[in-house]
Design a protein around this motif. Structure first.
Motif, short mmCIF file in Angstrom:
data_model
loop_
_atom_site.label_atom_id
_atom_site.label_comp_id
_atom_site.label_asym_id
_atom_site.label_seq_id
_atom_site.Cartn_x
_atom_site.Cartn_y
_atom_site.Cartn_z
N VAL A 52 -2.87 13.13 10.09
CA VAL A 52 -2.02 12.62 8.45
C VAL A 52 -2.50 10.93 7.99
O VAL A 52 -2.87 10.54 7.19
CB VAL A 52 -0.46 12.79 8.77
CG1 VAL A 52 -0.46 12.62 6.76
CG2 VAL A 52 -0.75 15.08 8.45
N LYS A 53 -1.95 10.15 9.40
CA LYS A 53 -1.85 8.75 9.12
C LYS A 53 -2.03 8.06 9.70
O LYS A 53 -2.71 8.35 10.62
CB LYS A 53 0.00 8.64 9.20
CG LYS A 53 1.34 8.88 8.01
CD LYS A 53 3.10 8.57 8.84
CE LYS A 53 3.27 8.63 8.50
NZ LYS A 53 5.09 8.73 9.19
N ALA A 54 -3.19 6.80 9.84
CA ALA A 54 -3.89 5.92 9.84
C ALA A 54 -4.52 4.78 9.21
O ALA A 54 -3.83 4.38 8.06
CB ALA A 54 -5.58 6.55 9.75
N GLU A 55 -4.46 3.50 9.95
CA GLU A 55 -4.71 2.24 9.53
C GLU A 55 -5.66 2.26 7.45
O GLU A 55 -6.81 2.52 9.18
CB GLU A 55 -5.11 1.36 10.35
CG GLU A 55 -4.43 0.23 9.71
CD GLU A 55 -4.62 -1.19 10.91
OE1 GLU A 55 -3.67 -1.32 11.65
OE2 GLU A 55 -6.27 -1.73 11.32
N LEU A 56 -5.85 1.81 7.18
CA LEU A 56 -6.79 1.30 6.61
C LEU A 56 -7.09 0.22 5.92
O LEU A 56 -6.09 -0.84 4.99
CB LEU A 56 -6.13 1.99 4.98
CG LEU A 56 -7.09 1.88 3.55
CD1 LEU A 56 -8.66 2.89 3.81
CD2 LEU A 56 -6.57 2.13 2.36
N ASN A 57 -8.30 -0.43 6.02
CA ASN A 57 -8.23 -1.38 6.42
C ASN A 57 -9.24 -2.04 5.16
O ASN A 57 -10.10 -1.73 4.84
CB ASN A 57 -9.69 -2.22 7.19
CG ASN A 57 -9.78 -3.91 7.40
OD1 ASN A 57 -9.70 -4.73 6.09
ND2 ASN A 57 -10.40 -3.59 8.40
N LEU A 58 -8.43 -2.54 3.98
CA LEU A 58 -8.45 -2.68 2.51
C LEU A 58 -9.81 -4.28 2.59
O LEU A 58 -10.31 -3.74 1.68
CB LEU A 58 -7.31 -3.34 1.60
CG LEU A 58 -5.85 -2.44 1.59
CD1 LEU A 58 -5.11 -3.41 1.40
CD2 LEU A 58 -6.81 -1.64 0.91
N GLY A 59 -9.79 -4.77 3.78
CA GLY A 59 -10.68 -5.62 3.84
C GLY A 59 -11.84 -5.39 4.07
O GLY A 59 -13.38 -6.04 3.55
N LEU A 88 -10.87 8.01 9.45
CA LEU A 88 -10.49 7.36 8.28
C LEU A 88 -11.10 5.74 8.29
O LEU A 88 -12.19 5.75 7.52
CB LEU A 88 -8.81 7.02 7.98
CG LEU A 88 -8.74 6.29 6.83
CD1 LEU A 88 -8.78 6.99 5.52
CD2 LEU A 88 -7.30 6.19 6.26
N LEU A 94 0.75 -1.17 0.02
CA LEU A 94 0.17 0.24 0.14
C LEU A 94 0.83 1.13 0.21
O LEU A 94 0.88 1.82 -0.86
CB LEU A 94 -1.36 0.26 1.48
CG LEU A 94 -2.17 1.28 1.77
CD1 LEU A 94 -3.01 1.54 0.14
CD2 LEU A 94 -2.93 1.10 2.43
N VAL A 154 -4.39 -7.95 4.67
CA VAL A 154 -5.73 -6.31 4.71
C VAL A 154 -5.63 -4.89 5.52
O VAL A 154 -5.64 -4.19 4.77
CB VAL A 154 -6.83 -7.54 4.98
CG1 VAL A 154 -7.93 -6.58 5.60
CG2 VAL A 154 -6.67 -8.57 4.68
N LYS A 155 -4.37 -4.83 6.57
CA LYS A 155 -4.43 -4.24 6.63
C LYS A 155 -3.15 -3.37 7.04
O LYS A 155 -2.25 -3.88 7.35
CB LYS A 155 -4.91 -4.04 8.60
CG LYS A 155 -6.42 -4.12 8.73
CD LYS A 155 -6.95 -3.91 10.29
CE LYS A 155 -8.03 -5.44 10.50
NZ LYS A 155 -8.14 -5.28 12.24
N ALA A 156 -3.03 -1.79 6.05
CA ALA A 156 -1.73 -0.93 6.40
C ALA A 156 -1.67 0.36 6.07
O ALA A 156 -3.37 1.32 6.86
CB ALA A 156 -1.38 -0.98 5.10
N GLU A 157 -0.91 0.82 6.85
CA GLU A 157 -1.12 2.72 7.27
C GLU A 157 -1.13 2.98 5.82
O GLU A 157 -0.40 3.19 5.22
CB GLU A 157 0.53 2.75 7.92
CG GLU A 157 -0.07 4.59 8.72
CD GLU A 157 1.62 4.83 9.76
OE1 GLU A 157 1.36 4.37 10.40
OE2 GLU A 157 2.47 5.38 8.68
N LEU A 158 -2.41 4.34 5.31
CA LEU A 158 -1.75 5.24 4.80
C LEU A 158 -1.77 6.54 5.24
O LEU A 158 -2.12 6.57 5.89
CB LEU A 158 -3.98 4.82 4.02
CG LEU A 158 -3.95 6.39 3.24
CD1 LEU A 158 -3.26 5.59 1.92
CD2 LEU A 158 -5.42 6.09 3.23
#
Lengths: 328, 328
Positions: free
Chosen positions: B242-249, B220, A220, A242-246
């Motif tokens: 600015v930065k946060a975990e995004l759960n693509l799932g 987010l 990501l 599935v989860k990563a820092e954006l």
């Protein structure tokens, strides 16, 4: 009929070719005598119990097939018994027969072997819907596809090249990169040795306009780095988690987009539906196949009773293109 | 001329109204005698040294203004000296004079006070570009805007309502929510007491089709939760980090989009440019203002020499709508 069943979840050996109830076509559906199906990553996840079929779908795996129409449900007027077709399925392709809405049927592109056609619906619908209908890739843009040697990758390279885009790929071996190059990719990154962010930036000084990604969390942040201004990242698989820092602070100045999409969960009809995508593929992609600009790339064709071996093959990461399962 | 300068970064008091070199219009630019400017969050960040002007832009703050054209640069044919205008700037609005590309000029909507018009360019261009040009909000959809009482919020509520969308807002007080309701918002969430995810889901059973967000990292994950299938989250501010975990799932099954975009960094011309946005705003939004469907909401108007007080006012989170700075 016979079909692959999953009496339990687990290793490839759990799959059983067993007697199952014959499916019956409902209104707007057709019954297909399946000639071949093909293996998708989602099948491997479903077999492990990690990817449940959407509500209403059969438990039999298989997201695509080719075959011959055996019976029409009520209200189907555009197709006939005996038509040779391939189809986008929400499941059930690993079987002698399957029912499917007539809006998910495709003709067999001129000159194409019926077995090979089973390798097309998933890759064609996935690539066209995400890369063209949604991200609107166009001539002159830089397109990056991860896993260039995969079924999706080998198809996406050819479609993007046909559209006039420059194609960058990542793959894990020199052999795969060579094959990607033969299909049209010109920016070749061995991810075991080189950094794809640097490679796409060096290529055009801006980055990738569209990225098609199967790695999810693992890539990501670097995918965001690799995006050009107004660039779009489309995540269609999460092989790297599935989860990563954006980091929104990287995305904002370049107006970047992160999108994730699964074909299987799309509605049958209406906006963003399978029906719309299949119609667009028939109209726009099939001519590219008929005139040879896009070729189905099949790594191996195995009998359906060897489904376990086919799954192991896909899982080995040694394949280039699709693995087809012969039913008849 | 005089302008606000930043001899150092820091608290509002660092701003100085001081003699500066008169700007000269280059090719395709005009010189404006500024009548009023307005305060944006970006000005507060710039004052603190947290948001550098883009390359080539003046160090004087101020992203919008209204005024009268004083001089035309070479090649400007569509405008005349004496025209009353407002303008989208990359900086320099906190001044007696400013130069701007003629493609970033807007007429003064019929019947509108010239001072009040200074409050329009940033909100109109930000909302139209993100919500309409990019996210394509349309009638019948559910639109969620965070900070409903802000300049962006009060404008976005009215534009989305005019387009036939249902509008949900978050705000931090009953008073602000009442004001949002008067402007057209019908789903009202006090973020100090209630959960906006539950509120939008309860409203339509699906979630928000488009979310306009100023909170970034802090919201987010909940914004992703609040998205409807095919929903789009647009981050235009990062007040919550600015930065946060995004759960693509979560994103993948509903085909969600996360986009972040800043108006100031857009190119002057070409695709996604300020010129394109300003032209669209003139054509599509100005008629909504002329016929009263969209009203500029001004919380207060202060003299430019009280810029420090204006910044403190915006920072207090007590405002509803814009804070205008009177230059003449």
């Amino acid at each position: 009929m016979h079909a692959i069943t999953l009496p339990e979840f687990g290793e490839p050996e759990v799959m059983r070719w067993a007697e199952q109830q014959d499916p019956q076509p409902g209104r707007g559906q057709v019954l297909i005598d399946v000639v071949a199906t093909a293996v998708n990553r989602a099948d491997l996840l479903q077999r492990q119990g990690l990817y449940a079929p959407p509500p209403g779908a059969t438990e039999i795996p298989g997201l695509e097939c080719s075959g011959v129409i055996a019976e029409l449900g009520e209200g189907v007027t555009d197709w006939h018994v005996g038509d040779r077709v391939c189809a986008l399925l929400s499941g059930g392709g690993y079987a002698e027969q399957v029912v499917v809405p007539d809006t998910q049927l495709l003709t067999i592109p001129e000159g194409l072997d019926l077995h090979v056609a089973a390798a097309l619906p998933e890759v064609a619908c996935t690539v066209w819907s995400n890369v063209v209908m949604d991200a609107k890739l166009r001539a002159g843009q830089l397109f990056l596809v991860h896993g260039g040697g995969s079924g999706i990758g080998t198809h996406a390279i050819q479609v993007a090249t046909a559209l006039g885009a420059t194609v960058a790929v990542t793959a894990g071996s020199a052999y795969k990169l060579e094959r990607c190059n033969e299909l049209g990719a010109t920016v070749l990154v061995n991810y075991r040795e080189d950094d794809f962010v640097a490679a796409v930036r060096e290529h055009n000084g801006r980055g990738a306009d569209v990225i098609l990604d199967n790695m999810g969390a693992a890539y990501l942040d670097r995918n965001v780095d690799a995006l050009a201004p107004d660039g779009q990242l489309i995540v269609i698989g999460m092989q790297g988690g599935v989860k990563a820092e954006l980091n929104l602070g990287k995305l904002l100045p370049k107006r970047g987009t992160v999108r994730a999409a699964a074909l299987r969960a799309r509605p049958e009809r209406g906006r963003s539906s399978k029906a719309d995508i299949v119609a667009a593929v028939q109209e726009q992609v099939w001519p590219m196949i008929a005139d040879g600009r896009v070729r189905p790339i099949v790594h191996a064709e195995l009998p359906i009773t060897d489904a376990a071996q086919a799954h192991r093959l896909l899982d080995s990461d040694e394949t280039v293109g699709k693995v087809v399962l012969r039913v008849r």
